[in-house]
Design a protein around this motif. Sequence first.
Motif, PDB file in Angstrom:
ATOM      1  N   GLN A  28       0.851  -1.187   0.000  1.00 26.90           N
ATOM      2  CA  GLN A  28       0.000   0.000   0.000  1.00 26.90           C
ATOM      3  C   GLN A  28       0.890   1.241   0.000  1.00 26.90           C
ATOM      4  O   GLN A  28       2.000   1.215   0.527  1.00 26.90           O
ATOM      5  N   GLY A  29       0.427   2.296  -0.627  1.00 26.40           N
ATOM      6  CA  GLY A  29       1.111   3.580  -0.577  1.00 26.40           C
ATOM      7  C   GLY A  29       2.482   3.625  -1.220  1.00 26.40           C
ATOM      8  O   GLY A  29       3.261   4.530  -0.952  1.00 26.40           O
ATOM      9  N   THR A  30       2.793   2.685  -2.116  1.00 30.89           N
ATOM     10  CA  THR A  30       4.120   2.655  -2.735  1.00 30.89           C
ATOM     11  C   THR A  30       4.107   3.218  -4.151  1.00 30.89           C
ATOM     12  O   THR A  30       5.145   3.596  -4.671  1.00 30.89           O
ATOM     13  N   GLY A  31       2.932   3.197  -4.790  1.00 27.66           N
ATOM     14  CA  GLY A  31       2.850   3.638  -6.174  1.00 27.66           C
ATOM     15  C   GLY A  31       3.146   2.528  -7.175  1.00 27.66           C
ATOM     16  O   GLY A  31       3.062   2.737  -8.376  1.00 27.66           O
ATOM     17  N   TYR A  32       3.500   1.341  -6.686  1.00 25.31           N
ATOM     18  CA  TYR A  32       3.747   0.195  -7.569  1.00 25.31           C
ATOM     19  C   TYR A  32       2.999  -1.018  -7.016  1.00 25.31           C
ATOM     20  O   TYR A  32       3.261  -1.469  -5.903  1.00 25.31           O
ATOM     21  N   ARG A  33       2.056  -1.505  -7.779  1.00 30.87           N
ATOM     22  CA  ARG A  33       1.306  -2.718  -7.442  1.00 30.87           C
ATOM     23  C   ARG A  33       0.700  -2.672  -6.036  1.00 30.87           C
ATOM     24  O   ARG A  33       0.646  -3.680  -5.333  1.00 30.87           O
ATOM     25  N   ASP A  34       0.227  -1.482  -5.636  1.00 31.57           N
ATOM     26  CA  ASP A  34      -0.484  -1.401  -4.364  1.00 31.57           C
ATOM     27  C   ASP A  34      -1.710  -2.307  -4.436  1.00 31.57           C
ATOM     28  O   ASP A  34      -2.352  -2.428  -5.486  1.00 31.57           O
ATOM     29  N   GLY A  35      -2.030  -2.966  -3.327  1.00 28.79           N
ATOM     30  CA  GLY A  35      -3.126  -3.929  -3.307  1.00 28.79           C
ATOM     31  C   GLY A  35      -2.712  -5.320  -3.726  1.00 28.79           C
ATOM     32  O   GLY A  35      -3.528  -6.232  -3.747  1.00 28.79           O
ATOM     33  N   GLY A 105       6.872  -9.261  11.326  1.00 28.46           N
ATOM     34  CA  GLY A 105       5.702  -8.406  11.484  1.00 28.46           C
ATOM     35  C   GLY A 105       5.879  -7.142  10.665  1.00 28.46           C
ATOM     36  O   GLY A 105       6.985  -6.812  10.227  1.00 28.46           O
ATOM     37  N   VAL A 106       4.794  -6.422  10.465  1.00 31.49           N
ATOM     38  CA  VAL A 106       4.820  -5.188   9.675  1.00 31.49           C
ATOM     39  C   VAL A 106       5.678  -4.147  10.388  1.00 31.49           C
ATOM     40  O   VAL A 106       5.421  -3.797  11.535  1.00 31.49           O
ATOM     41  N   ARG A 107       6.704  -3.658   9.716  1.00 31.51           N
ATOM     42  CA  ARG A 107       7.577  -2.617  10.265  1.00 31.51           C
ATOM     43  C   ARG A 107       7.468  -1.301   9.502  1.00 31.51           C
ATOM     44  O   ARG A 107       7.982  -0.293   9.929  1.00 31.51           O
ATOM     45  N   GLU A 108       6.793  -1.356   8.341  1.00 37.03           N
ATOM     46  CA  GLU A 108       6.587  -0.152   7.536  1.00 37.03           C
ATOM     47  C   GLU A 108       5.095  -0.019   7.218  1.00 37.03           C
ATOM     48  O   GLU A 108       4.672  -0.263   6.090  1.00 37.03           O
ATOM     49  N   PRO A 109       4.295   0.366   8.220  1.00 39.36           N
ATOM     50  CA  PRO A 109       2.841   0.402   8.012  1.00 39.36           C
ATOM     51  C   PRO A 109       2.389   1.385   6.934  1.00 39.36           C
ATOM     52  O   PRO A 109       1.299   1.232   6.381  1.00 39.36           O
ATOM     53  N   HIS A 110       3.215   2.350   6.589  1.00 42.11           N
ATOM     54  CA  HIS A 110       2.872   3.272   5.505  1.00 42.11           C
ATOM     55  C   HIS A 110       3.014   2.608   4.136  1.00 42.11           C
ATOM     56  O   HIS A 110       2.516   3.133   3.139  1.00 42.11           O
ATOM     57  N   ARG A 111       3.678   1.440   4.083  1.00 40.58           N
ATOM     58  CA  ARG A 111       3.871   0.719   2.823  1.00 40.58           C
ATOM     59  C   ARG A 111       3.242  -0.675   2.828  1.00 40.58           C
ATOM     60  O   ARG A 111       3.156  -1.318   1.793  1.00 40.58           O
ATOM     61  N   THR A 112       2.871  -1.147   4.007  1.00 36.70           N
ATOM     62  CA  THR A 112       2.390  -2.521   4.155  1.00 36.70           C
ATOM     63  C   THR A 112       1.085  -2.543   4.938  1.00 36.70           C
ATOM     64  O   THR A 112       1.067  -2.172   6.114  1.00 36.70           O
ATOM     65  N   ALA A 113       0.007  -2.998   4.301  1.00 38.28           N
ATOM     66  CA  ALA A 113      -1.302  -3.065   4.948  1.00 38.28           C
ATOM     67  C   ALA A 113      -1.458  -4.319   5.796  1.00 38.28           C
ATOM     68  O   ALA A 113      -2.216  -4.331   6.763  1.00 38.28           O
TER      69      ALA A 113
END
Length: 158
Positions: A28-35, A105-113
Motif C-alpha cells: 500500500q502507498g508505494t505507487g507500484y502494485r499497491d493492493g 511483522g509489519v515494520r513499515e505500516p505506511h507501505r504494508t497493509a
Amino acid sequence: MLESRTRLVAAAYLVLRRGDEVLLQLRQGTGYRDGHWALLAGHVERDESVLDAAVREAAEEAGVTVTVEDLEPLTTVHRFEVDGPPIEQRVDFFFAAHTWSGEPGVREPHRTADMRWFSLDELPEPVVPHELEVLRALATGKVPAVLAIRMDDPEEHY
C-alpha cells in the motif's frame, strides 16, 4: 544513432520459508502494485551487494535478522520490454531463508497493509506478477536458474 545498451536496475527479494509456507506482505502507498501481495524486497543501494540488500530488507520490512549465510539463491529474473525504452531494465535476485531470528511483522505500516504466511499451494490474489512466477516455480520444485519475463507481455517467459 540511439544507444543500444541498457541500464539494469537491481533488486533483492527474500522468500522467508516456514515449511511449505511463505511470508507475503500486502503493498500500500508505494505507487507500484499497491493492493498486491509481495515478498520482502527492495532495490540494491549504492555500495551494497544484493546479499546485503536482502538482509537489510528483511530487517526493514519484517523486523527479522537474516544473515548472508542464511540466504539460499533461488533464481534471477530479468524483466525487459521488447521495443520498449532501452534506458532501463530490471534484474531481480531471489533468495530463500529457512532460518532467521525475530518474529516477522509489519515494520513499515505506511507501505504494508498486512503481512501473513501463505501455503505455496494456496497463495492469495493478487500477487505481484513476476514474484508469482517465482513462487509457482518454487511450489513445483523446478525453479530455473534464470527467468526472463517481458514486462510488456508478462505471459511471455524465456
